[in-house]
Design a protein around this motif. Sequence first.
Motif, PDB file in Angstrom:
ATOM      1  N   GLU A  25      34.600  32.051  36.063  1.00 41.26           N
ATOM      2  CA  GLU A  25      35.450  32.075  37.241  1.00 41.26           C
ATOM      3  C   GLU A  25      36.899  31.799  36.845  1.00 41.26           C
ATOM      4  OE1 GLU A  25      33.486  29.151  39.642  1.00 41.26           O
ATOM      5  OE2 GLU A  25      32.103  30.642  40.461  1.00 41.26           O
ATOM      6  N   TYR A  37      33.922  29.575  45.588  1.00 36.44           N
ATOM      7  CA  TYR A  37      33.618  31.000  45.562  1.00 36.44           C
ATOM      8  C   TYR A  37      32.531  31.320  46.570  1.00 36.44           C
ATOM      9  CZ  TYR A  37      36.425  32.030  41.436  1.00 36.44           C
ATOM     10  OH  TYR A  37      37.475  32.222  40.580  1.00 36.44           O
ATOM     11  N   VAL A  73      37.010  34.434  46.796  1.00 35.24           N
ATOM     12  CA  VAL A  73      37.412  33.035  46.729  1.00 35.24           C
ATOM     13  C   VAL A  73      37.737  32.531  48.133  1.00 35.24           C
ATOM     14  CG1 VAL A  73      39.068  31.427  45.694  1.00 35.24           C
ATOM     15  CG2 VAL A  73      38.419  33.505  44.464  1.00 35.24           C
ATOM     16  N   GLU A 103      39.224  37.681  44.109  1.00 36.30           N
ATOM     17  CA  GLU A 103      39.763  36.891  43.004  1.00 36.30           C
ATOM     18  C   GLU A 103      41.009  37.540  42.399  1.00 36.30           C
ATOM     19  OE1 GLU A 103      37.509  34.489  39.609  1.00 36.30           O
ATOM     20  OE2 GLU A 103      37.633  36.637  39.163  1.00 36.30           O
TER      21      GLU A 103
END
Length: 64
Positions: A4, A26, A38, A56
């Motif tokens: 991530e 997330y 997100v 993201e």
Amino acid sequence: MEQEKFKEGDWVKQVRGTQAMTVLGYVEDGQEGAGRRVICSLNDSEGQPIEEVYQEQELELMNN
């Protein structure tokens, strides 16, 4: 699985934006190939906290 880009508590903004937001985490929706989403917390135009969901790749860390 890719790592991530952000972690909970990071300060972020939209790539071409100025609004500071806090990463809450997330979205876990299990959709393959949809890109990571997100959840962010920010204040609306009246100063009230709201939550928004972004892709993201739409976000970047705030410069310190």
